[in-house]
Motif scaffolding. Structure first.
Motif, PDB file in Angstrom:
ATOM      1  N   GLU A  13       0.832  -1.200   0.000  1.00 28.16           N
ATOM      2  CA  GLU A  13       0.000   0.000   0.000  1.00 28.16           C
ATOM      3  C   GLU A  13       0.874   1.261   0.000  1.00 28.16           C
ATOM      4  OE1 GLU A  13      -3.085   2.193   3.049  1.00 28.16           O
ATOM      5  OE2 GLU A  13      -2.990   0.001   3.073  1.00 28.16           O
ATOM      6  N   LEU A  14       1.904   1.261   0.828  1.00 24.26           N
ATOM      7  CA  LEU A  14       2.809   2.407   0.891  1.00 24.26           C
ATOM      8  C   LEU A  14       3.612   2.570  -0.397  1.00 24.26           C
ATOM      9  CD1 LEU A  14       4.043   2.172   4.590  1.00 24.26           C
ATOM     10  CD2 LEU A  14       2.416   3.817   3.618  1.00 24.26           C
ATOM     11  N   ASP A  15       3.980   1.459  -1.028  1.00 21.12           N
ATOM     12  CA  ASP A  15       4.690   1.527  -2.307  1.00 21.12           C
ATOM     13  C   ASP A  15       3.815   2.184  -3.377  1.00 21.12           C
ATOM     14  OD1 ASP A  15       6.929   0.331  -1.218  1.00 21.12           O
ATOM     15  OD2 ASP A  15       6.488  -1.672  -2.044  1.00 21.12           O
ATOM     16  N   ARG A  16       2.530   1.809  -3.414  1.00 18.14           N
ATOM     17  CA  ARG A  16       1.598   2.428  -4.371  1.00 18.14           C
ATOM     18  C   ARG A  16       1.443   3.917  -4.085  1.00 18.14           C
ATOM     19  NH1 ARG A  16      -1.013  -2.453  -3.419  1.00 18.14           N
ATOM     20  NH2 ARG A  16      -2.428  -1.491  -1.916  1.00 18.14           N
ATOM     21  N   LEU A  17       1.330   4.266  -2.813  1.00 16.96           N
ATOM     22  CA  LEU A  17       1.205   5.671  -2.431  1.00 16.96           C
ATOM     23  C   LEU A  17       2.457   6.450  -2.819  1.00 16.96           C
ATOM     24  CD1 LEU A  17      -0.336   7.960  -1.034  1.00 16.96           C
ATOM     25  CD2 LEU A  17       0.623   7.163   1.139  1.00 16.96           C
ATOM     26  N   ALA A  18       3.625   5.878  -2.590  1.00 19.46           N
ATOM     27  CA  ALA A  18       4.880   6.539  -2.945  1.00 19.46           C
ATOM     28  C   ALA A  18       4.965   6.763  -4.453  1.00 19.46           C
ATOM     29  CB  ALA A  18       6.069   5.711  -2.449  1.00 19.46           C
ATOM     30  N   GLU A  19       4.511   5.782  -5.221  1.00 20.06           N
ATOM     31  CA  GLU A  19       4.525   5.907  -6.681  1.00 20.06           C
ATOM     32  C   GLU A  19       3.582   7.027  -7.130  1.00 20.06           C
ATOM     33  OE1 GLU A  19       3.196   3.241 -10.494  1.00 20.06           O
ATOM     34  OE2 GLU A  19       4.143   2.210  -8.805  1.00 20.06           O
ATOM     35  N   THR A  20       2.394   7.075  -6.557  1.00 14.62           N
ATOM     36  CA  THR A  20       1.429   8.120  -6.889  1.00 14.62           C
ATOM     37  C   THR A  20       1.976   9.496  -6.534  1.00 14.62           C
ATOM     38  OG1 THR A  20      -0.425   6.601  -6.543  1.00 14.62           O
ATOM     39  CG2 THR A  20      -0.918   8.951  -6.452  1.00 14.62           C
ATOM     40  N   LEU A  21       2.554   9.611  -5.356  1.00 15.22           N
ATOM     41  CA  LEU A  21       3.113  10.898  -4.924  1.00 15.22           C
ATOM     42  C   LEU A  21       4.302  11.322  -5.796  1.00 15.22           C
ATOM     43  CD1 LEU A  21       2.883  10.514  -1.043  1.00 15.22           C
ATOM     44  CD2 LEU A  21       1.453  11.944  -2.521  1.00 15.22           C
ATOM     45  N   ALA A  22       5.115  10.362  -6.211  1.00  6.77           N
ATOM     46  CA  ALA A  22       6.247  10.673  -7.085  1.00  6.77           C
ATOM     47  C   ALA A  22       5.750  11.223  -8.419  1.00  6.77           C
ATOM     48  CB  ALA A  22       7.111   9.441  -7.292  1.00  6.77           C
ATOM     49  N   LYS A  23       4.688  10.640  -8.961  1.00 10.88           N
ATOM     50  CA  LYS A  23       4.106  11.139 -10.214  1.00 10.88           C
ATOM     51  C   LYS A  23       3.554  12.543 -10.031  1.00 10.88           C
ATOM     52  CE  LYS A  23       2.821   6.666 -12.181  1.00 10.88           C
ATOM     53  NZ  LYS A  23       1.716   5.784 -12.555  1.00 10.88           N
ATOM     54  N   GLN A  24       2.857  12.766  -8.921  1.00  8.96           N
ATOM     55  CA  GLN A  24       2.310  14.099  -8.646  1.00  8.96           C
ATOM     56  C   GLN A  24       3.429  15.119  -8.499  1.00  8.96           C
ATOM     57  OE1 GLN A  24      -0.197  13.564  -5.210  1.00  8.96           O
ATOM     58  NE2 GLN A  24      -1.969  12.972  -6.423  1.00  8.96           N
ATOM     59  N   LEU A  25       4.494  14.745  -7.815  1.00  3.34           N
ATOM     60  CA  LEU A  25       5.620  15.654  -7.632  1.00  3.34           C
ATOM     61  C   LEU A  25       6.270  15.989  -8.972  1.00  3.34           C
ATOM     62  CD1 LEU A  25       7.446  17.264  -5.778  1.00  3.34           C
ATOM     63  CD2 LEU A  25       8.801  15.186  -5.422  1.00  3.34           C
ATOM     64  N   ALA A  26       6.400  15.015  -9.849  1.00  2.00           N
ATOM     65  CA  ALA A  26       6.963  15.258 -11.179  1.00  2.00           C
ATOM     66  C   ALA A  26       6.083  16.228 -11.961  1.00  2.00           C
ATOM     67  CB  ALA A  26       7.125  13.943 -11.935  1.00  2.00           C
ATOM     68  N   GLU A  27       4.769  16.076 -11.865  1.00  2.00           N
ATOM     69  CA  GLU A  27       3.844  16.981 -12.541  1.00  2.00           C
ATOM     70  C   GLU A  27       3.952  18.397 -11.976  1.00  2.00           C
ATOM     71  OE1 GLU A  27       0.025  15.135 -12.059  1.00  2.00           O
ATOM     72  OE2 GLU A  27       0.491  13.506 -13.440  1.00  2.00           O
ATOM     73  N   VAL A  28       4.056  18.500 -10.669  1.00  2.00           N
ATOM     74  CA  VAL A  28       4.192  19.810 -10.021  1.00  2.00           C
ATOM     75  C   VAL A  28       5.501  20.468 -10.452  1.00  2.00           C
ATOM     76  CG1 VAL A  28       4.596  20.934  -7.787  1.00  2.00           C
ATOM     77  CG2 VAL A  28       2.707  19.329  -8.051  1.00  2.00           C
ATOM     78  N   ASP A  29       6.586  19.708 -10.457  1.00  2.00           N
ATOM     79  CA  ASP A  29       7.881  20.257 -10.878  1.00  2.00           C
ATOM     80  C   ASP A  29       7.836  20.739 -12.320  1.00  2.00           C
ATOM     81  OD1 ASP A  29       9.031  19.865  -8.401  1.00  2.00           O
ATOM     82  OD2 ASP A  29      10.004  17.957  -8.949  1.00  2.00           O
ATOM     83  N   ALA A  30       7.191  19.976 -13.204  1.00  2.00           N
ATOM     84  CA  ALA A  30       7.083  20.365 -14.609  1.00  2.00           C
ATOM     85  C   ALA A  30       6.266  21.649 -14.754  1.00  2.00           C
ATOM     86  CB  ALA A  30       6.448  19.236 -15.420  1.00  2.00           C
ATOM     87  N   GLU A  31       5.170  21.747 -14.024  1.00  2.00           N
ATOM     88  CA  GLU A  31       4.344  22.955 -14.109  1.00  2.00           C
ATOM     89  C   GLU A  31       5.083  24.164 -13.552  1.00  2.00           C
ATOM     90  OE1 GLU A  31      -0.038  24.694 -12.878  1.00  2.00           O
ATOM     91  OE2 GLU A  31       0.364  22.566 -12.616  1.00  2.00           O
ATOM     92  N   ARG A  32       5.817  23.961 -12.466  1.00  2.00           N
ATOM     93  CA  ARG A  32       6.598  25.070 -11.892  1.00  2.00           C
ATOM     94  C   ARG A  32       7.635  25.563 -12.888  1.00  2.00           C
ATOM     95  NH1 ARG A  32       8.477  24.250  -5.857  1.00  2.00           N
ATOM     96  NH2 ARG A  32       9.395  26.208  -6.476  1.00  2.00           N
ATOM     97  N   GLU A  33       8.266  24.652 -13.609  1.00  2.00           N
ATOM     98  CA  GLU A  33       9.250  25.046 -14.619  1.00  2.00           C
ATOM     99  C   GLU A  33       8.572  25.830 -15.750  1.00  2.00           C
ATOM    100  OE1 GLU A  33      12.679  25.844 -16.463  1.00  2.00           O
ATOM    101  OE2 GLU A  33      12.475  24.984 -14.463  1.00  2.00           O
ATOM    102  N   GLU A  34       7.396  25.379 -16.179  1.00  2.00           N
ATOM    103  CA  GLU A  34       6.658  26.103 -17.213  1.00  2.00           C
ATOM    104  C   GLU A  34       6.298  27.508 -16.745  1.00  2.00           C
ATOM    105  OE1 GLU A  34       3.272  23.720 -18.213  1.00  2.00           O
ATOM    106  OE2 GLU A  34       4.481  22.153 -19.117  1.00  2.00           O
ATOM    107  N   LEU A  35       5.900  27.633 -15.494  1.00  2.00           N
ATOM    108  CA  LEU A  35       5.574  28.952 -14.951  1.00  2.00           C
ATOM    109  C   LEU A  35       6.808  29.844 -14.884  1.00  2.00           C
ATOM    110  CD1 LEU A  35       3.068  28.001 -12.116  1.00  2.00           C
ATOM    111  CD2 LEU A  35       2.554  29.187 -14.262  1.00  2.00           C
ATOM    112  N   ALA A  36       7.943  29.276 -14.545  1.00  2.00           N
ATOM    113  CA  ALA A  36       9.177  30.061 -14.492  1.00  2.00           C
ATOM    114  C   ALA A  36       9.539  30.580 -15.881  1.00  2.00           C
ATOM    115  CB  ALA A  36      10.317  29.217 -13.914  1.00  2.00           C
ATOM    116  N   VAL A  37       9.382  29.746 -16.893  1.00  2.00           N
ATOM    117  CA  VAL A  37       9.650  30.170 -18.269  1.00  2.00           C
ATOM    118  C   VAL A  37       8.671  31.269 -18.684  1.00  2.00           C
ATOM    119  CG1 VAL A  37       9.602  29.434 -20.683  1.00  2.00           C
ATOM    120  CG2 VAL A  37      10.713  27.995 -18.964  1.00  2.00           C
ATOM    121  N   ALA A  38       7.390  31.075 -18.390  1.00  2.00           N
ATOM    122  CA  ALA A  38       6.387  32.077 -18.732  1.00  2.00           C
ATOM    123  C   ALA A  38       6.685  33.402 -18.032  1.00  2.00           C
ATOM    124  CB  ALA A  38       4.990  31.582 -18.349  1.00  2.00           C
ATOM    125  N   GLU A  39       7.111  33.329 -16.788  1.00  2.00           N
ATOM    126  CA  GLU A  39       7.445  34.548 -16.040  1.00  2.00           C
ATOM    127  C   GLU A  39       8.622  35.269 -16.690  1.00  2.00           C
ATOM    128  OE1 GLU A  39       8.047  35.856 -11.419  1.00  2.00           O
ATOM    129  OE2 GLU A  39       8.811  33.900 -12.028  1.00  2.00           O
TER     130      GLU A  39
END
Length: 93
Positions: A13-39
């Motif tokens: 269960e924790l492994d699945r949660l860690a995988e989900t959170l890792a994907k969410q973190l990657a998405e957040v990092d990608a969006e933050r980078e896009e915002l930095a470029v737009a800025e």
């Protein structure tokens, strides 16, 4: 269910949660980078707008400017809607 089975189930269960959170973190990092470029792009455009504002409201013909390492056509603000004839050839289309 034995204690070992409970531990294994919780670990899975924790492994699945860690995988989900890792994907969410990657998405957040990608969006933050896009915002930095737009800025950066917007800051550059604002700087160029401020420079051209000193030239007056009718600053003349469009100019090629650099935005985020790319050459773009910056069309100055005009009070009247001009036709496309005053744009450079390729940009008239």
């Amino acid at each position: 269910m034995s204690s070992l089975e409970k531990i294994a189930a919780r670990r899975a269960e924790l492994d699945r949660l860690a995988e989900t959170l890792a994907k969410q973190l990657a998405e957040v990092d990608a969006e933050r980078e896009e915002l930095a470029v737009a800025e950066r792009v917007l800051r550059r455009l604002y700087e160029q707008e401020a420079e051209s504002a000193t030239a007056g409201p009718d600053a003349g013909p469009p100019q090629r400017v650099q935005v985020a390492g790319r050459s773009v056509l910056k069309v100055p603000h005009c009070r009247e809607a001009p036709d496309a004839s005053w744009l450079p050839g390729d940009d008239q289309r």
